[in-house]
Design an enzyme around this catalytic site. Structure first.
Site, PDB file in Angstrom:
ATOM      1  N   GLY A  28      25.476 -10.014   1.691  1.00 15.55           N
ATOM      2  CA  GLY A  28      25.328  -8.613   2.039  1.00 15.55           C
ATOM      3  C   GLY A  28      26.650  -7.861   1.944  1.00 15.55           C
ATOM      4  CG  ASN A  29      27.159  -5.348  -0.230  1.00 13.81           C
ATOM      5  OD1 ASN A  29      26.535  -4.297  -0.297  1.00 13.81           O
ATOM      6  ND2 ASN A  29      26.855  -6.415  -0.991  1.00 13.81           N
ATOM      7  CB  SER A  45      34.264  -9.627  -3.547  1.00 16.50           C
ATOM      8  OG  SER A  45      33.566 -10.680  -4.162  1.00 16.50           O
ATOM      9  N   GLY A  46      33.447 -11.785  -1.073  1.00 18.47           N
ATOM     10  CA  GLY A  46      33.662 -13.192  -0.763  1.00 18.47           C
ATOM     11  C   GLY A  46      34.469 -13.510   0.474  1.00 18.47           C
ATOM     12  CB  SER A  74      31.016  -5.497  -2.006  1.00 28.22           C
ATOM     13  OG  SER A  74      29.709  -5.864  -2.364  1.00 28.22           O
ATOM     14  CB  SER A  75      29.780  -8.320  -6.628  1.00 29.82           C
ATOM     15  OG  SER A  75      28.739  -8.697  -5.740  1.00 29.82           O
ATOM     16  CD  GLU A  76      25.022  -6.213  -5.435  1.00 28.47           C
ATOM     17  OE1 GLU A  76      25.115  -5.401  -6.386  1.00 28.47           O
ATOM     18  OE2 GLU A  76      24.188  -7.122  -5.399  1.00 28.47           O
ATOM     19  CG  HIS A  95      22.872  -5.337   0.167  1.00 31.98           C
ATOM     20  ND1 HIS A  95      21.513  -5.530   0.065  1.00 31.98           N
ATOM     21  CD2 HIS A  95      23.444  -6.292  -0.614  1.00 31.98           C
ATOM     22  CE1 HIS A  95      21.270  -6.550  -0.739  1.00 31.98           C
ATOM     23  NE2 HIS A  95      22.435  -7.035  -1.156  1.00 31.98           N
ATOM     24  CG  HIS A  97      21.322 -11.192   1.249  1.00 28.93           C
ATOM     25  ND1 HIS A  97      22.381 -11.924   0.750  1.00 28.93           N
ATOM     26  CD2 HIS A  97      21.214 -10.122   0.422  1.00 28.93           C
ATOM     27  CE1 HIS A  97      22.884 -11.329  -0.315  1.00 28.93           C
ATOM     28  NE2 HIS A  97      22.190 -10.226  -0.530  1.00 28.93           N
ATOM     29  CE1 TYR A 116       7.385   4.258  17.181  1.00 31.44           C
ATOM     30  CE2 TYR A 116       5.586   2.774  17.790  1.00 31.44           C
ATOM     31  CZ  TYR A 116       6.796   3.393  18.088  1.00 31.44           C
ATOM     32  OH  TYR A 116       7.418   3.138  19.284  1.00 31.44           O
ATOM     33  CG  HIS A 157      19.212  -8.703  -4.156  1.00 30.07           C
ATOM     34  ND1 HIS A 157      19.987  -8.151  -5.168  1.00 30.07           N
ATOM     35  CD2 HIS A 157      20.080  -8.960  -3.142  1.00 30.07           C
ATOM     36  CE1 HIS A 157      21.243  -8.097  -4.780  1.00 30.07           C
ATOM     37  NE2 HIS A 157      21.329  -8.576  -3.555  1.00 30.07           N
ATOM     38  CE1 TYR A 210      11.556   9.483  23.168  1.00 28.94           C
ATOM     39  CE2 TYR A 210      13.260   8.021  22.344  1.00 28.94           C
ATOM     40  CZ  TYR A 210      12.322   8.348  23.300  1.00 28.94           C
ATOM     41  OH  TYR A 210      12.147   7.539  24.401  1.00 28.94           O
TER      42      TYR A 210
END
Length: 218
Positions: A28-29, A45-46, A74-76, A95, A97, A116, A157, A210
């Site tokens: 994730g990231n 990354s990593g 991050s690679s993303e 993001h 997983h 809901y 993914h 709310y």
């Protein structure tokens, strides 16, 4: 330190992702955008979230250039940048997983309004088609699918959530993981009953007002 607040929040919420079981290891990231400075703070990354410090968080502009950083992003990073460009009202991307949301994604299914609280995302959580992680194709699939929703599943993914602030995006990731678990469990017993669209419209409207400063109904 440039964007010290944003960098510290990325560290804090990266650890929260692990604590909440929304990811494991370095998976994730997450990122936070400072729109006034035109810079995004994104997890590296990593690097395990428990080992990360504010100085490890990478700063990038929305053209993909790295600023004041000693690590690789991050690679993303591509879909983070694409989301910020597409959605001017969002300033944070998470993001994950997480197990149940990813299970739904691996079934290549959307997450419907089985409860809901799907309203954290909108009337449902749509599904973006599969593409290799870290590619322009994945970023394109994400931005083409998310529209005005606050979350999108990535086929085979994981899950992406967005928000005005990192707290909003993180809360959405937590709640949607719960709903994904409920959905999978309901499917194992029978056919889930979906909340009607007009009711989801009322729910989403109530979410906007709310609580003390806007939030969810308990």
């Amino acid at each position: 330190m440039l964007l010290s607040q944003e960098r510290n929040l990325v560290v804090e919420y990266g650890r929260k992702m692990l604590e909440a079981g929304l990811t494991t290891g370095t998976g994730g990231n997450l990122s936070i955008l400072n729109r006034s400075k035109g810079l995004m703070a994104i997890s590296p990354s990593g690097l395990n979230y428990l080992d990360a410090t504010a100085g490890d968080i990478v700063l990038m502009d929305l053209e993909g250039n790295i600023h004041d950083s000693k690590r690789k992003p991050s690679s993303e990073a591509g879909f983070h940048i694409a989301l910020y460009k597409k959605r001017p009202a969002i300033n944070a991307v998470v993001h994950t997983h997480s197990v149940y949301a990813t299970t739904v994604a691996c079934l290549n299914m959307e997450l419907p309004a089985v409860h809901y609280l799907v309203g954290f995302a909108g009337k449902k959580v749509p599904l973006a088609p599969y593409a290799t992680f870290g590619t322009p194709e994945l970023a394109e699939n994400v931005v083409n699918t998310i529209e005005d929703y606050n979350a999108v599943l990535l086929a085979n993914h994981g899950l992406i959530t967005v928000g005005q602030a990192i707290q909003n995006a993180f809360d959405a990731a937590e709640e949607l993981e719960l709903i994904a678990r409920i959905y999978i469990q309901a499917l194992s017993v029978g056919k889930p009953v979906i909340v009607p669209e007009d009711e989801m419209e009322r729910v989403i409207d109530k979410f906007s007002t709310y609580g003390q400063a806007g939030g969810k109904e308990d």
